[in-house]
Motif scaffolding. Structure first.
Motif, short mmCIF file in Angstrom:
data_model
loop_
_atom_site.label_atom_id
_atom_site.label_comp_id
_atom_site.label_asym_id
_atom_site.label_seq_id
_atom_site.Cartn_x
_atom_site.Cartn_y
_atom_site.Cartn_z
N LEU A 342 -52.89 -15.44 27.63
CA LEU A 342 -51.42 -15.83 27.46
C LEU A 342 -51.36 -17.09 28.60
CD1 LEU A 342 -49.59 -12.37 27.53
CD2 LEU A 342 -50.31 -13.96 25.34
N ASP A 343 -51.86 -17.04 29.54
CA ASP A 343 -51.61 -18.07 30.51
C ASP A 343 -52.47 -19.40 30.05
OD1 ASP A 343 -50.01 -16.59 32.12
OD2 ASP A 343 -51.69 -15.74 33.31
N GLU A 344 -53.50 -18.96 29.52
CA GLU A 344 -54.30 -20.19 29.05
C GLU A 344 -53.82 -21.12 27.73
OE1 GLU A 344 -56.84 -17.65 31.52
OE2 GLU A 344 -55.43 -17.29 29.78
N TYR A 345 -52.75 -20.47 27.06
CA TYR A 345 -52.36 -21.27 26.10
C TYR A 345 -50.85 -21.32 26.01
CZ TYR A 345 -56.75 -20.72 23.71
OH TYR A 345 -58.04 -20.89 23.24
N LEU A 346 -50.20 -20.26 26.65
CA LEU A 346 -48.67 -20.62 26.85
C LEU A 346 -48.18 -21.07 28.13
CD1 LEU A 346 -47.85 -17.25 24.68
CD2 LEU A 346 -47.83 -19.68 23.90
N ASP A 347 -47.18 -21.73 28.16
CA ASP A 347 -46.42 -21.83 29.31
C ASP A 347 -45.45 -20.60 29.61
OD1 ASP A 347 -45.28 -23.10 31.86
OD2 ASP A 347 -44.19 -24.47 30.64
N TRP A 348 -45.95 -19.75 30.50
CA TRP A 348 -45.17 -18.35 30.71
C TRP A 348 -44.15 -18.57 31.64
CZ3 TRP A 348 -46.20 -14.61 27.47
CH2 TRP A 348 -45.65 -13.19 27.78
N ASP A 349 -42.80 -18.30 31.34
CA ASP A 349 -41.83 -18.62 32.17
C ASP A 349 -41.57 -17.28 33.15
OD1 ASP A 349 -41.10 -20.82 31.11
OD2 ASP A 349 -39.66 -20.03 29.66
N SER A 350 -41.32 -16.29 32.80
CA SER A 350 -41.07 -15.24 33.79
C SER A 350 -41.29 -13.84 32.93
CB SER A 350 -39.39 -15.41 34.47
OG SER A 350 -38.42 -15.09 33.35
N GLY A 351 -41.30 -12.77 33.93
CA GLY A 351 -41.43 -11.63 33.29
C GLY A 351 -42.88 -10.91 33.16
N PRO A 381 -43.00 -13.40 21.64
CA PRO A 381 -41.66 -13.66 21.48
C PRO A 381 -41.43 -15.08 22.37
CG PRO A 381 -41.71 -11.23 22.03
CD PRO A 381 -43.00 -11.77 22.11
N LYS A 382 -40.47 -15.79 21.52
CA LYS A 382 -40.19 -17.30 22.26
C LYS A 382 -39.38 -17.19 23.64
CE LYS A 382 -41.94 -19.65 18.96
NZ LYS A 382 -42.65 -18.28 18.05
N ARG A 383 -38.82 -16.09 23.66
CA ARG A 383 -37.73 -15.70 24.87
C ARG A 383 -38.72 -15.59 26.32
NH1 ARG A 383 -37.90 -11.05 22.61
NH2 ARG A 383 -38.64 -9.13 23.91
N HIS A 385 -41.70 -17.48 26.97
CA HIS A 385 -42.64 -18.57 27.49
C HIS A 385 -41.80 -19.82 26.87
CE1 HIS A 385 -44.10 -19.28 23.04
NE2 HIS A 385 -43.90 -18.08 22.93
N SER A 386 -41.99 -21.05 27.23
CA SER A 386 -41.56 -22.39 26.85
C SER A 386 -42.40 -22.96 25.92
CB SER A 386 -40.97 -23.14 28.09
OG SER A 386 -42.13 -23.33 28.81
N GLY A 387 -43.30 -22.50 25.28
CA GLY A 387 -44.26 -23.36 24.48
C GLY A 387 -45.77 -23.55 24.95
N PHE A 388 -46.44 -23.87 24.18
CA PHE A 388 -47.68 -24.03 24.21
C PHE A 388 -48.04 -25.20 25.40
CE2 PHE A 388 -47.93 -21.89 20.39
CZ PHE A 388 -49.06 -20.84 20.54
N HIS A 389 -49.31 -25.20 26.06
CA HIS A 389 -49.69 -26.26 26.96
C HIS A 389 -49.53 -27.67 26.38
CE1 HIS A 389 -49.94 -23.40 30.21
NE2 HIS A 389 -50.97 -22.88 29.73
N GLN A 390 -50.03 -27.72 25.22
CA GLN A 390 -50.36 -28.95 24.44
C GLN A 390 -48.70 -29.82 24.24
OE1 GLN A 390 -52.37 -28.85 21.02
NE2 GLN A 390 -52.30 -31.21 20.80
N GLN A 391 -47.81 -28.84 23.80
CA GLN A 391 -46.40 -29.20 23.52
C GLN A 391 -45.73 -29.52 24.97
OE1 GLN A 391 -44.43 -26.10 21.76
NE2 GLN A 391 -45.78 -25.99 19.97
N ARG A 392 -46.34 -28.88 26.02
CA ARG A 392 -45.50 -29.24 27.58
C ARG A 392 -45.90 -30.59 27.67
NH1 ARG A 392 -47.75 -25.88 32.51
NH2 ARG A 392 -49.52 -26.91 31.89
N ASP A 393 -47.33 -30.95 27.55
CA ASP A 393 -48.17 -32.07 27.91
C ASP A 393 -47.20 -33.26 27.16
OD1 ASP A 393 -49.57 -30.80 29.80
OD2 ASP A 393 -51.32 -30.63 28.28
#
Length: 464
Positions: A342-351, A381-383, A385-393
């Motif tokens: 999850l941390d390697e692909y998603l920008d995890w927000d909280s929880g 669930p989208k709530r 995380h804020s998206g994948f790392h590529q989208q964040r870049d």
């Protein structure tokens, strides 16, 4: 003989003196009693019949007498036991008493369920305090209200669908095809196809184990939520292209998991389920080196899905989030552990990074079919995380490009203003005049206007 004896006694009585007679009269009752005591007692009675001899008395048989006395004693004991044991017809049982209590509270206007089962009555009878009974009945009433509202919504939707279907059938009745080579695909045909896939998976598919040994860590409501997720898990697995062979290990037949599953599925449906259930542990069913326990607390990352491994998922819904329970269980059994990337692909927000059982089965079936984690992790669930790392870049690059463009525009505007002020200074008619920048000129003008306004607002006595 008796008459002669009485006559002799009368002659003797007359010849006695008067004092002796008075003493005899005084103690006449006592003398008669002594006379009766002194006589011999006969234990048999003689019956005399006309023209027949006397019949001797029968002897008493002790064995018959003992048997009669024993039978009378046993009858008395049985009667006493019947009097001591409560009669269910006359005395109500504890369940009936609780049922009458619930009905009485319902008639009194309290928040209690209208219908209650025997299992719920047994749970209610186990509660000792009145407040505990009220809380349990309130929970049952809320649950019953949700069921009633859900049923009403389903019936409303069903009636709307039926109405729409009738309208469409009436609309398309004229132009519908009466004869065609296309066959209608029925729902039971789809069920047969899906069941055939699951049957093949039970024979040749990859196993997926659900560890059912977490009853002591959950409440009754959490167990019910876990079973609901297991039902969705079985449905998603059955509808997948390449389903898993599901194993429910550590499933005790007298446990809460089994009772809730039997209650949800029903006895007939549960016996026809294409799932392997066993009370044994997963380490006793599969080789130890092939098992991998999936837990969010593991330090190891599952970078690649291995089709030769048997993955184990803990069947647990933990609302209080006791971290480390599944990891400790895996370490105690000396199993390999892994977590989803999850941390390697998603920008995890909280929880917490704990996912539900139905989300896990959708992620695992997708990565098993495609091998692409980006596509599999779309079911998170989208709530969370804020998206994948590529989208964040990409978002960061777009923001930096906008900032660069703003800086370039500002530099161009400053150069234009400088060039304009330089042109004005060259065109001035007074060669000795000093031209300042526009910002400095505005500041001096504001200062001079403030001094003038201050002079105009002086008091009248200062002028005098």
């Amino acid at each position: 003989m008796m008459f002669q004896r009485l006559c002799s006694l009368a002659v003797q009585w007359k010849s006695t003196s008067a004092p002796v007679q008075t003493v005899y009269k005084r103690h006449q009752g006592k003398l008669r009693l002594l006379d009766l005591i002194g006589r011999p007692i006969s234990t048999s009675w003689r019956t005399r019949k006309d023209g027949a001899e006397s019949i001797p008395a029968e002897k008493l048989d002790l064995d018959i007498w003992k048997s009669v006395m024993k039978s009378q004693a046993m009858h008395a004991e049985r009667k006493g036991e019947e009097n001591l044991t409560p009669n269910p017809e006359t005395e109500p049982s504890l369940l009936e008493a609780n049922r009458e209590l619930v009905e009485m509270w319902h008639q009194a206007g309290k928040f209690v369920p209208k219908n209650i089962t025997d299992e719920q009555l047994e749970v209610l009878s186990g509660l000792t305090t009145k407040s505990g009974k009220k809380k349990f009945l309130k929970y049952l009433a809320i649950k019953e209200g949700h069921k009633i509202s859900k049923k009403e919504k389903q019936e409303k939707k069903k009636s709307e669908r039926n109405l729409e279907a009738d309208m469409e059938s009436d609309r398309d009745e004229g132009d519908s095809l009466k004869n065609t080579f296309m066959l209608k695909f029925w729902s039971h045909s789809m069920d047969k196809l899906l069941n055939w896939r699951v049957a093949q998976a039970m024979r040749f598919g990859q196993p997926l184990v659900y560890d059912m040994s977490y009853e002591q860590h959950m409440s009754q409501r959490e167990i019910e939520n876990t079973v609901s997720q297991l039902l969705e898990t079985e449905g998603w697995n059955r509808r997948s292209v390449d389903p898993f062979h599901l194993h429910f290990c550590n499933l005790q037949h007298n446990g809460a998991y089994f009772r809730e599953l039997l209650k949800r599925y029903g006895t007939e449906t549960w016996e026809r389920m294409l799932i392997t259930t066993t009370a044994r542990r997963h380490v006793d069913v599969f080789p130890l080196e092939s098992l991998v326990y999936l837990t969010a607390d593991s330090p190891n990352v599952l970078h690649k899905f291995d089709h030769s491994k048997v993955y184990v998922v803990g069947a647990m819904v933990d609302r209080s989030i006791h971290s480390g329970i599944s990891l400790a269980n895996a370490k105690r059994l000396r199993l390999a552990t892994a977590r989803l990337p999850l941390d390697e692909y998603l920008d995890w927000d909280s929880g917490a990074k704990n996912l539900t059982l139905d989300q896990m089965i959708r992620i695992l079936t997708t990565v098993k079919e495609t091998g692409i984690w980006q596509k599999a992790l779309e079911f998170v669930p989208k709530r969370k995380h804020s998206g994948f790392h590529q989208q964040r870049d990409n978002r960061t690059e777009t923001k930096s490009r906008m900032l660069v463009d703003q800086e370039e525009n500002w530099e161009k505007e400053s150069k234009r203003r400088t060039q304009k002020s330089h042109d004005i200074s060259q065109e001035s008619a007074f060669p000795g005049e000093i031209h300042l920048p526009s910002r400095v000129q505005n500041a001096l003008k504001i200062k001079s206007d403030g001094q003038r306004i201050g002079r105009d607002q002086r008091n009248w006595w200062e002028d005098k």
